[in-house]
Scaffold this active site. Structure first.
Site, mmCIF file in Angstrom:
data_model
loop_
_atom_site.group_PDB
_atom_site.id
_atom_site.type_symbol
_atom_site.label_atom_id
_atom_site.label_comp_id
_atom_site.label_asym_id
_atom_site.label_seq_id
_atom_site.Cartn_x
_atom_site.Cartn_y
_atom_site.Cartn_z
ATOM 1 N N GLY A 1 47.131 12.819 4.364
ATOM 2 C CA GLY A 1 46.794 12.813 5.804
ATOM 3 C C GLY A 1 46.199 11.477 6.227
ATOM 4 N N ARG B 1 29.444 22.643 8.086
ATOM 5 C CA ARG B 1 28.484 21.737 8.725
ATOM 6 C C ARG B 1 27.206 22.437 9.178
ATOM 7 N NH1 ARG B 1 32.987 18.833 12.379
ATOM 8 N NH2 ARG B 1 33.770 17.332 10.845
ATOM 9 N N CYS C 1 33.529 13.466 14.072
ATOM 10 C CA CYS C 1 33.635 12.031 14.396
ATOM 11 C C CYS C 1 32.871 11.672 15.670
ATOM 12 C CB CYS C 1 35.096 11.632 14.534
ATOM 13 S SG CYS C 1 36.062 12.777 15.498
ATOM 14 N N SER D 1 44.021 9.967 17.140
ATOM 15 C CA SER D 1 43.835 10.139 15.689
ATOM 16 C C SER D 1 42.977 11.353 15.373
ATOM 17 C CB SER D 1 43.178 8.891 15.089
ATOM 18 O OG SER D 1 41.943 8.626 15.759
ATOM 19 N N HIS E 1 37.349 6.264 19.219
ATOM 20 C CA HIS E 1 36.732 7.025 20.318
ATOM 21 C C HIS E 1 35.803 6.127 21.131
ATOM 22 C CE1 HIS E 1 38.338 10.617 18.682
ATOM 23 N NE2 HIS E 1 37.284 11.128 18.074
#
Ligand code: 2RA
Length: 341
Positions: free
Chosen positions: A12, A99, A134, A164, A247
């Site tokens: 990936g 998380r 991210c 992405s 970003h």
């Protein structure tokens, strides 16, 4: 001799970036194991002058593995992460699977390294360490140095998120659609349900009853966990924009004491992993293209919040590479921390 490392999801976008970052940072692995789904297994990859066979991920993949970098989606992490940890592997997981679990540290090495201090390489007990989302990493890289100086009471984040973040196929679709639209053809919409080229839309994750989408709630919850502050008020609006791999985020901060923009700029200039791009005369501020394929998060448009009295508020504009610091670099930096005794 360094640790034995496994890369899960190696084919990936993030998996490939794991390898790139391991190489660039000369990570001292003793051995490397490349793991992927049945569909991708069997491929050969040359890495650092050695030929590797991409192996199929199975329950038995982790025997003797010290560190496993995962980026193969939440379901794979949920299935194989605990299995690997039970065999003594330290898992650094880029998915959202663990998380928010109490026992799992959520770590940005420049921000909260202490959260993983109890996890030691070589102990027979494995562990799972979670890589934040991210947009959270990019936001907190810029805001934490300020928060350490003047406590943030409230943070308002608007994100402009690259293709992405939705994977390599989304990047390919953006490119394909752009060509199609310029040629007057109907855009091919397989990944997203609507035209992406020359367009933007609310982030493509599910919407909760409170009207927020999953990406926005990740920012809210992960910030509170990483800052260990359940009282900080965070709100976010996450938007997908036609940009390839970095970003951008507009962030408004309210502090519990005055913080002037000059001091803020100096703090950021002296912060690891940050570059300040804040040239008003030249109207030069962070852009996705300027940070793409780079490690540092760029911060600019540093200015007092004109809607606040005194210097209790700041507005900033931040850009960061989503695949690198937003995922692969942060995970490898966590692995590097494990090497430090
Ligand atoms: C996104 N944060 O950009 C996600 C990727 N993990 O969609």
């Amino acid at each position: 001799d360094g640790p034995s490392v496994a890369v899960v999801g190696v084919t990936g976008a993030v998996g490939q970036e794991f390898l790139k970052v391991l190489k660039e940072r000369d990570f001292p692995y003793r051995s490397l194991k490349l793991l992927a789904s049945k569909r991708s297994a069997g491929k050969h990859m040359t890495f650092e002058g050695r030929e590797y066979l991409v192996e199929e991920l199975t329950d038995d993949s982790f025997g003797g593995i010290d560190i496993a970098l995962f980026s193969a989606g939440g379901s794979i992490s949920k299935k194989f992460g605990p299995l690997a940890a039970a065999q003594g592997t330290i898992v650094v997981d880029n998915s959202s699977a663990f998380r928010m679990d109490d026992g799992v540290p959520l770590v940005i090495p420049e921000v909260n390294p202490d959260a993983m201090a109890h996890i030691k390489l070589g102990s027979k007990n494995g562990a799972i360490i979670a890589n934040p989302n991210c947009s959270t990493i990019i936001c907190l890289m810029a805001t934490t140095p300020l928060h350490r100086h003047a406590k943030v009471k409230r943070m308002v984040v608007s994100t402009y998120q690259a293709a992405s973040g939705a994977g390599a196929a989304a990047m390919a679709e953006l490119e394909q659609q752009t060509r199609e639209v310029l040629e007057g053809k109907e855009p091919t919409c397989n990944i997203f349900t609507q035209q992406y080229a020359f367009n933007l839309f609310s982030h493509n994750t599910k919407i909760f009853p409170n009207g927020y989408n999953e990406e926005e709630m990740k920012l809210v919850k992960e910030t509170r966990k990483i800052w260990n502050d359940q009282d900080v008020r965070v709100t976010a609006t996450c938007v997908r924009v036609p940009v390839m791999r970095a970003h951008a985020e507009s962030i408004n901060l309210e502090f519990d004491k005055p913080l002037d923009e000059g001091t803020a700029r100096e703090i950021l200039k002296n912060s690891n992993g940050i570059v300040v791009i804040d040239d008003r005369a030249a109207n030069h501020f962070p852009t996705p293209l300027e940070v793409s394929n780079k490690d540092d998060v760029a911060v600019g448009r540093i200015r007092q919040d004109a809607s606040q009295n005194g210097n209790y508020g700041l507005d900033i504009f931040v850009c960061g590479d989503q695949i690198r610091k937003g995922a692969a670099l942060n995970a490898v930096q966590i692995a590097e921390k494990l090497l430090q005794e």
